[in-house]
Design a protein around this motif. Structure first.
Motif, PDB file in Angstrom:
ATOM      1  N   SER A  65      26.644  43.650 -26.841  1.00  9.75           N
ATOM      2  CA  SER A  65      25.814  44.471 -25.960  1.00  9.75           C
ATOM      3  C   SER A  65      26.172  44.128 -24.520  1.00  9.75           C
ATOM      4  O   SER A  65      26.749  43.069 -24.233  1.00  9.75           O
ATOM      5  CB  SER A  65      24.323  44.209 -26.201  1.00  9.75           C
ATOM      6  OG  SER A  65      24.013  42.854 -25.894  1.00  9.75           O
ATOM      7  N   ASP A  68      21.637  43.232 -19.660  1.00  9.77           N
ATOM      8  CA  ASP A  68      20.814  44.301 -19.082  1.00  9.77           C
ATOM      9  C   ASP A  68      21.285  44.719 -17.691  1.00  9.77           C
ATOM     10  O   ASP A  68      21.537  43.881 -16.820  1.00  9.77           O
ATOM     11  CB  ASP A  68      19.348  43.852 -18.991  1.00  9.77           C
ATOM     12  CG  ASP A  68      18.699  43.788 -20.364  1.00  9.77           C
ATOM     13  OD1 ASP A  68      19.262  44.370 -21.305  1.00  9.77           O
ATOM     14  OD2 ASP A  68      17.646  43.152 -20.478  1.00  9.77           O
ATOM     15  N   ASP A  69      21.341  46.061 -17.486  1.00  8.93           N
ATOM     16  CA  ASP A  69      21.655  46.648 -16.186  1.00  8.93           C
ATOM     17  C   ASP A  69      22.941  46.091 -15.594  1.00  8.93           C
ATOM     18  O   ASP A  69      23.013  45.732 -14.414  1.00  8.93           O
ATOM     19  CB  ASP A  69      20.495  46.432 -15.198  1.00  8.93           C
ATOM     20  CG  ASP A  69      19.332  47.362 -15.472  1.00  8.93           C
ATOM     21  OD1 ASP A  69      19.567  48.468 -15.982  1.00  8.93           O
ATOM     22  OD2 ASP A  69      18.181  46.981 -15.166  1.00  8.93           O
ATOM     23  N   TYR A 226      14.838  60.423 -21.124  1.00  8.28           N
ATOM     24  CA  TYR A 226      16.010  59.665 -21.610  1.00  8.28           C
ATOM     25  C   TYR A 226      16.496  58.681 -20.549  1.00  8.28           C
ATOM     26  O   TYR A 226      17.670  58.589 -20.217  1.00  8.28           O
ATOM     27  CB  TYR A 226      17.127  60.621 -22.030  1.00  8.28           C
ATOM     28  CG  TYR A 226      16.649  61.656 -23.014  1.00  8.28           C
ATOM     29  CD1 TYR A 226      16.333  61.301 -24.320  1.00  8.28           C
ATOM     30  CD2 TYR A 226      16.451  62.985 -22.627  1.00  8.28           C
ATOM     31  CE1 TYR A 226      15.854  62.246 -25.226  1.00  8.28           C
ATOM     32  CE2 TYR A 226      15.972  63.932 -23.530  1.00  8.28           C
ATOM     33  CZ  TYR A 226      15.680  63.554 -24.823  1.00  8.28           C
ATOM     34  OH  TYR A 226      15.208  64.493 -25.703  1.00  8.28           O
ATOM     35  N   ARG A 227      15.559  57.929 -20.038  1.00  2.00           N
ATOM     36  CA  ARG A 227      15.839  57.046 -18.908  1.00  2.00           C
ATOM     37  C   ARG A 227      16.949  56.044 -19.215  1.00  2.00           C
ATOM     38  O   ARG A 227      17.854  55.831 -18.392  1.00  2.00           O
ATOM     39  CB  ARG A 227      14.559  56.313 -18.505  1.00  2.00           C
ATOM     40  CG  ARG A 227      14.684  55.437 -17.260  1.00  2.00           C
ATOM     41  CD  ARG A 227      13.312  54.908 -16.842  1.00  2.00           C
ATOM     42  NE  ARG A 227      13.401  54.157 -15.604  1.00  2.00           N
ATOM     43  CZ  ARG A 227      13.600  52.831 -15.550  1.00  2.00           C
ATOM     44  NH1 ARG A 227      13.740  52.135 -16.683  1.00  2.00           N
ATOM     45  NH2 ARG A 227      13.657  52.207 -14.387  1.00  2.00           N
ATOM     46  N   ASP A 228      16.888  55.398 -20.379  1.00  2.34           N
ATOM     47  CA  ASP A 228      17.888  54.372 -20.682  1.00  2.34           C
ATOM     48  C   ASP A 228      19.291  54.961 -20.764  1.00  2.34           C
ATOM     49  O   ASP A 228      20.253  54.385 -20.240  1.00  2.34           O
ATOM     50  CB  ASP A 228      17.538  53.667 -21.992  1.00  2.34           C
ATOM     51  CG  ASP A 228      16.307  52.784 -21.868  1.00  2.34           C
ATOM     52  OD1 ASP A 228      15.890  52.498 -20.732  1.00  2.34           O
ATOM     53  OD2 ASP A 228      15.746  52.402 -22.911  1.00  2.34           O
ATOM     54  N   GLN A 229      19.411  56.132 -21.442  1.00  8.46           N
ATOM     55  CA  GLN A 229      20.738  56.749 -21.565  1.00  8.46           C
ATOM     56  C   GLN A 229      21.268  57.200 -20.210  1.00  8.46           C
ATOM     57  O   GLN A 229      22.461  57.061 -19.924  1.00  8.46           O
ATOM     58  CB  GLN A 229      20.689  57.934 -22.520  1.00  8.46           C
ATOM     59  CG  GLN A 229      20.423  57.555 -23.972  1.00  8.46           C
ATOM     60  CD  GLN A 229      18.973  57.767 -24.356  1.00  8.46           C
ATOM     61  OE1 GLN A 229      18.059  57.431 -23.609  1.00  8.46           O
ATOM     62  NE2 GLN A 229      18.760  58.360 -25.523  1.00  8.46           N
ATOM     63  N   ARG A 231      20.496  55.954 -17.219  1.00 10.05           N
ATOM     64  CA  ARG A 231      20.859  54.788 -16.402  1.00 10.05           C
ATOM     65  C   ARG A 231      22.183  54.188 -16.874  1.00 10.05           C
ATOM     66  O   ARG A 231      23.012  53.779 -16.057  1.00 10.05           O
ATOM     67  CB  ARG A 231      19.742  53.750 -16.443  1.00 10.05           C
ATOM     68  CG  ARG A 231      18.533  54.133 -15.599  1.00 10.05           C
ATOM     69  CD  ARG A 231      17.381  53.172 -15.811  1.00 10.05           C
ATOM     70  NE  ARG A 231      17.669  51.821 -15.355  1.00 10.05           N
ATOM     71  CZ  ARG A 231      17.531  51.401 -14.100  1.00 10.05           C
ATOM     72  NH1 ARG A 231      17.140  52.247 -13.157  1.00 10.05           N
ATOM     73  NH2 ARG A 231      17.785  50.141 -13.771  1.00 10.05           N
ATOM     74  N   ARG A 232      22.397  54.129 -18.177  1.00  8.39           N
ATOM     75  CA  ARG A 232      23.671  53.602 -18.673  1.00  8.39           C
ATOM     76  C   ARG A 232      24.823  54.512 -18.266  1.00  8.39           C
ATOM     77  O   ARG A 232      25.874  54.044 -17.820  1.00  8.39           O
ATOM     78  CB  ARG A 232      23.607  53.448 -20.203  1.00  8.39           C
ATOM     79  CG  ARG A 232      24.911  53.066 -20.884  1.00  8.39           C
ATOM     80  CD  ARG A 232      25.587  51.856 -20.281  1.00  8.39           C
ATOM     81  NE  ARG A 232      24.699  50.683 -20.229  1.00  8.39           N
ATOM     82  CZ  ARG A 232      25.007  49.570 -19.590  1.00  8.39           C
ATOM     83  NH1 ARG A 232      26.157  49.463 -18.929  1.00  8.39           N
ATOM     84  NH2 ARG A 232      24.158  48.552 -19.570  1.00  8.39           N
TER      85      ARG A 232
END
Length: 605
Positions: A65, A68-69, A226-229, A231-232
């Motif tokens: 993974s 984070d960020d 879909y904030r996580d997608q 941001r990625r």
């Protein structure tokens, strides 16, 4: 053996270049000087083109993974005797933070091995191959370092464990126990420019890269669906930005095939003007306005005064124009897919859709272009004038056909976009006679598209004038405001595309296209959202977004039969499509479109 599947790779970036690391801990691609420079690790394209692997001896299971960020990658190997992690990062400049990350990247790849439990025997194999695998350098041990110099490049590998030099490679065996840490740093430098490559402490490089990426992410607080997608994907786009100029490359690689064994294997390490408007929209939606401003400034500088000359369609990362293509015949190609190409001869083509891309982007940024500097005004006026003239000509189209020019519908629609935005700008870029001429040409283009782009027998808008061939690029019509998504003929076109070009949520560009083109699927999701079909739009979006690899990365295409990702990787266009489709779905949820509605001015303005 050659590197694994395209989708098995993770993506590292430093603001100048990228490295790709597979699930087995092998760095299979790195062009340390800049995105389009010669590789020192090119195993993606040939087994003997260089790699650097760190992995357990014997059998292991992999979980990985991003921390984070960040674009710092952590791979955990679990073996019968214990578990160990390998954390990989490309170095950022010392203490670079926020919007400054990547401006002064030193060209360093750091790898930190940490014991988690038990004890794990590890092996390292370092095989640099310069100039896309053409040159095998002598590896020389100097104190605690291994140095390699060949032609214009040199590398210096330092580590916390002894490394033995052999014939074109260096190897090491070491054991890591719980709580122990072993670091390696690989530095690059030009052979005849300055001192030796820097090799700072690996753990410090990783910590600084992690802090830098997190500081950038902290400035961008997207709050839509879909904030996580989103941001990625925004971070991937940032990782594909050449920070000295602000240019976003289409992909980090060259010659990864659209079809295994096929010959459509192009170099995507350049900047397409076509991607420009969609990139701006994506960065805007992902709450990255500073990056959007840098993008517009870059394209204005790159284009310069075009006058009556055809608008260029692509550039190198510093604005280079000549990107002449040549073959690397010594490379076997990914999965035997040849030719392997460096450069891209599409730079010679006429692609009239780029006129609309730039003017649409300028309209999006209009509040930041006030007052408008003369150079930008002259550029926009020249592009509008070209659109009024060249819309009647055939071109190579947005899919860059290399056989013959045609009257592609998407090119005509984007000429309409250029003229429409020019008319909206009005006196800011032209005098009353200009505006009247642009308005007349805009209406003429619209009439021709509606008349010659519609195929009554097929019941859809087709890819070119007077054609019976479907093309997913017509999905741009509602997205640029040419037609409402709820228009009767547009709805019919969307239905035919779903029926004829779509398989398991993946939309092919045309009949016979071997795989689904990721951004086309996101275009369709956006069109459905604009048409008020929130349920189908959401379902389609989620099905496609779920097809990233385990790290949230997309290539250009996906084979609907096997699920295999194909084409250059990671692909900015695919991630841009995800961000913009998420934006359309967010807007549809906040302000449902009435029947027949489509493009909303506020959504793009």
């Amino acid at each position: 053996m050659q590197s694994g599947r395209i989708s098995e790779h993770g993506f590292l970036a430093d603001g100048r270049s990228a490295a790709l690391v597979d699930r087995n801990g092998s760095v299979n691609w790195w062009c340390p000087e800049r995105f389009d420079a010669p590789s020192v690790f090119g195993r993606l394209l040939d087994d003997d083109a260089g790699h650097w692997s760190i992995q357990p001896v014997g059998e292991f299971r992999v979980d990985r993974s991003y921390l984070d960020d960040s674009l710092v990658l952590r791979t955990v190997f679990t073996t019968p005797g214990g578990s160990v992690s390998v954390t990989d990062a490309l170095a950022l400049g010392p203490d670079e933070r926020g919007h400054e990350i990547g401006r002064r990247s030193p060209g360093i790849l750091a790898r930190v091995v940490e014991g988690i439990s038990g004890e794990v025997p590890m092996r390292l194999c370092y095989r640099p191959r310069f100039e896309y695998g053409r040159v095998t350098a002598y590896l020389v041990g100097r104190g605690d370092a291994v140095e390699a110099t060949a032609g214009a490049a040199r590398l210096r590998l330092c580590g916390d464990t002894p490394v033995s030099c052999g014939d074109g490679e260096a190897t090491s065996r070491f054991t890591v126990r719980a709580g122990e840490r072993v670091g390696f740093t690989l530095g690059y430098a030009p052979t005849y420019d300055g001192g030796p490559p820097a090799t700072p402490d690996a753990a410090g490089v990783v910590a600084n890269a992690l802090a830098g990426w997190r500081s950038w992410a902290g400035l961008h607080d997207y709050q839509g669906r879909y904030r996580d997608q989103v941001r990625r994907s925004a971070m991937v786009v940032q990782g594909m930005t050449y920070q000295p100029s602000g240019a976003v490359v289409a992909a980090a690689t060259t010659s990864l095939p659209e079809q295994l064994g096929g010959d459509r294997n192009y170099d995507y390490r350049f900047v397409w003007v076509r991607d420009f408007s969609l990139t701006l929209q994506a960065l805007w939606r992902a709450a990255c306005p500073d990056e959007a401003n840098r993008q517009f400034a870059w394209v204005a500088r790159a284009m310069g005064m075009i006058g009556d000359r055809p608008a260029p369609i692509m550039y190198g990362v510093q604005g280079e124009r000549d990107l002449t293509e040549h073959r690397l015949d010594h490379l076997a190609g990914y999965a035997g897919s040849r030719p392997v190409l460096v450069g891209n001869d599409a730079w010679r083509q006429r692609q009239t859709d780029v006129l609309g891309e730039v003017l649409d982007a300028a309209w999006l940024m209009r509040h930041y272009l006030d007052p408008m500097v003369p150079e930008v005004r002259d550029l926009l006026r020249a592009l509008a004038n070209q659109a009024a003239e060249v819309w009647r000509l055939p071109d190579a189209g947005m899919w860059e056909a290399r056989d013959a020019d045609r009257h592609y519908l998407s090119s005509k629609v984007q000429c309409w976009t250029a003229l429409d935005r020019a008319v909206r700008f009005g006196a800011r870029i032209g005098d009353p006679a200009d505006v009247a001429r642009w308005a007349a040409a805009r209406d003429e283009v619209r009439g021709a598209v509606l008349r010659r782009g519609w195929n009554e027998g097929l019941g859809a808008y087709t890819g070119a004038f007077d054609s019976a061939e479907l093309d997913a690029s017509v999905l741009l019509m509602p997205l640029v405001g040419f037609l409402p998504a709820g228009d009767e003929r547009m709805r019919a076109t969307m239905a035919v595309i779903q029926r004829r070009l779509c398989a398991d949520g993946l939309v092919r560009r045309w009949d016979g296209d071997p795989a689904g083109f990721v951004i086309c699927s996101f275009w369709l999701a956006g069109c459905l959202a604009l048409a008020g079909e929130a349920g189908p739009a959401t379902d389609l979006f989620e099905r496609v977004a779920a097809r990233t690899n385990d790290l949230g990365l997309f290539a250009e295409q996906i084979d609907p039969a096997t699920g295999e990702q194909l084409g250059n990787f990671p692909q900015a266009f695919s991630h841009i499509g995800l961000i913009n489709a998420a934006g359309h779905l967010t807007e549809a949820e906040e302000q449902p479109a009435p029947t027949g509605a489509g493009h909303r001015e506020g959504a793009r303005g």
